[in-house]
Design an enzyme around this catalytic site. Structure first.
Site, PDB file in Angstrom:
ATOM      1  CG  HIS A 102     -12.625  14.422   0.649  1.00 46.62           C
ATOM      2  ND1 HIS A 102     -12.114  14.991  -0.488  1.00 46.62           N
ATOM      3  CD2 HIS A 102     -13.823  13.893   0.288  1.00 46.62           C
ATOM      4  CE1 HIS A 102     -12.960  14.824  -1.500  1.00 46.62           C
ATOM      5  NE2 HIS A 102     -14.015  14.145  -1.030  1.00 46.62           N
ATOM      6  CE1 TYR A 137       2.166   8.402  -7.262  1.00 42.02           C
ATOM      7  CE2 TYR A 137       2.936   9.373  -5.216  1.00 42.02           C
ATOM      8  CZ  TYR A 137       3.061   8.421  -6.218  1.00 42.02           C
ATOM      9  OH  TYR A 137       4.082   7.501  -6.173  1.00 42.02           O
ATOM     10  CD  GLU A 172      -5.443  10.297  -9.806  1.00 42.37           C
ATOM     11  OE1 GLU A 172      -5.499  11.342 -10.465  1.00 42.37           O
ATOM     12  OE2 GLU A 172      -4.551  10.076  -8.943  1.00 42.37           O
TER      13      GLU A 172
END
Length: 417
Positions: free
Chosen positions: A190, A295, A285
């Site tokens: 990530h 978010y 998303e």
């Protein structure tokens, strides 16, 4: 406070005179009374008991106007996990390979040697050489920007650098760091990241939250760059109108927070930034990113952990956080994205193209007048390759790289052209 917009299908709007609007508006998009069979019909979601905040937030109908038949020209083969493609003036293309190489592939399909002058890159796990973007003033300054996993004391983290592409296009001259994400962490997942220049001339940088449970909370913490979208000037300086400038302890580069692993970023024709982020199971998303907004990750998210356990407390909505415009359950494992700009393919006007790694396709989304997804289409799935990035060239073609051990670069054009 969060407000949820309840959308209605055409069938429901027609019945509103009978007083049935409320009942229809809360129906999930995959309901038996919905006016279509979603593309993912027959594929059970990872978390089928979760319900979207509004109709059409997931499992959209097939597009109303399908794409024309497509021609695919393979411009390059044998690329090792290519991560990004960026069109150059004149029709050639810059391509990055995750192990740490940047190359030029010519418009007629000749693959050049790796460009020299890049800094040391930590190509571990999901890390390595990632995105590449040209300066908005490339014609005069020849600046190329790239993001990469930088080895650091205590681990690694995402860094963005820029340098001038030499006149012979074989070297990067005078590379300099523009953004160095903090903190470093000894992990391999990530990293993000995409680079996008906005109509304001600023550089927007997307960053992942590094995946591990110990790092995830940093997506909600302003003292960390992890799980954020950053906004800086082209030289890396902080614009004074960033939302958290002057806030004690906050990293001033932060534009938005609460992101998981943003794999795509692009501005639409109105200058609005959209990002696509890879979720866990059942939570990819599409987000419309606005200044200073949160978010949700990891306190609010659709989907579940890979273990099958809930994410945190299992909340899909928390006050003070934004809902995604769209989410996929089951996931597609999204990557790069491109808003279609042009008029040469009428069916594609206003469409967003998203690479899909898990579904091995190029996904096309269409939108209604209010900016909500109203159609989804799968393209190029017959080729069976993981689509990592997509860019539109000046010639109107779509350029795609596939994330394989022996990856490819494609030029995609309508067969009628």
């Amino acid at each position: 406070m969060k407000s949820f917009l309840m959308l209605t299908s055409p069938a429901c709007r027609a019945s509103s005179a009978l007083g049935l609007l409320l009942a229809c508006s809360t129906l999930p998009a995959w309901s038996a009374t919905a006016p279509c069979q979603p593309l993912q019909q027959g594929r059970e979601g990872n978390v089928p008991d979760q319900r979207p905040a509004f109709a059409g937030q997931t499992r959209a109908c097939p597009v109303q106007q399908k794409s024309p038949q497509l021609n695919v020209t393979v411009l390059a083969k044998g690329l090792v996990h290519p991560w990004a493609v960026e069109p150059l003036p004149g029709g050639d293309l810059l391509v990055t390979e995750r192990p740490g190489r940047m190359r030029i592939v010519t418009a007629d399909g000749k693959t050049g040697e790796p460009i020299e002058g890049l800094p040391k890159i930590d190509a571990v796990g999901q890390g390595g050489l990632l995105d590449v973007a040209l300066s908005p003033s490339y014609a005069s300054d020849r600046f190329v920007y790239w993001s990469y996993t930088e080895p650091r004391a205590g681990g690694n983290a995402t860094t963005v650098a820029r340098g001038k592409l030499s006149a012979d296009r074989r070297h990067i001259e005078a590379p300099q760091v523009v953004v160095r994400a903090l903190p470093a962490y000894d992990g391999n997942k990530h990293f993000g990241s995409r680079l996008a220049f906005g109509p304001d001339g600023m550089l927007y940088v997307t960053l992942g939250e590094r995946s591990d449970l110990v790092m995830r909370p940093q997506a909600q913490q302003l003292q960390s760059h992890m799980g954020k979208v950053l906004r800086v000037a082209p030289d890396g300086s902080v614009p004074p109108d960033n939302p958290f400038v002057g806030q004690k302890g906050a990293q001033p580069e932060i534009w938005s927070l609460g992101h998981r692993n943003v794999q795509a970023a692009d501005f639409d024709s109105k200058g609005q930034l959209w990002v696509v982020e890879m979720g866990a199971q059942g939570g990819d998303e599409l987000n419309r990113v606005e200044r200073g907004k949160n978010y949700g990750w990891p306190v609010a998210a659709y989907g579940e952990e890979y273990s099958g356990r809930p994410i945190g407390d299992g909340n899909t909505a928390v006050d003070g956080t934004e809902q995604p415009v769209y989410y996929w359950d089951p996931v597609i494992a999204p990557s790069g994205a491109q808003w279609w700009r042009g008029d040469s393919v009428p069916q594609w006007r206003g469409s967003l193209f998203v690479g899909a790694l898990k579904d091995r396709a190029l996904v096309r989304l269409t939108f209604d007048a209010d900016g909500h997804v109203d159609g989804e289409e799968r393209l190029l799935s017959d080729r069976g390759q993981r689509v990592r990035d997509v860019r539109q060239g000046a010639d109107g073609s779509l350029y795609v790289v596939t994330d394989e051990r022996s990856g490819e670069l494609w030029r995609v054009t309508p067969a009628t052209r």
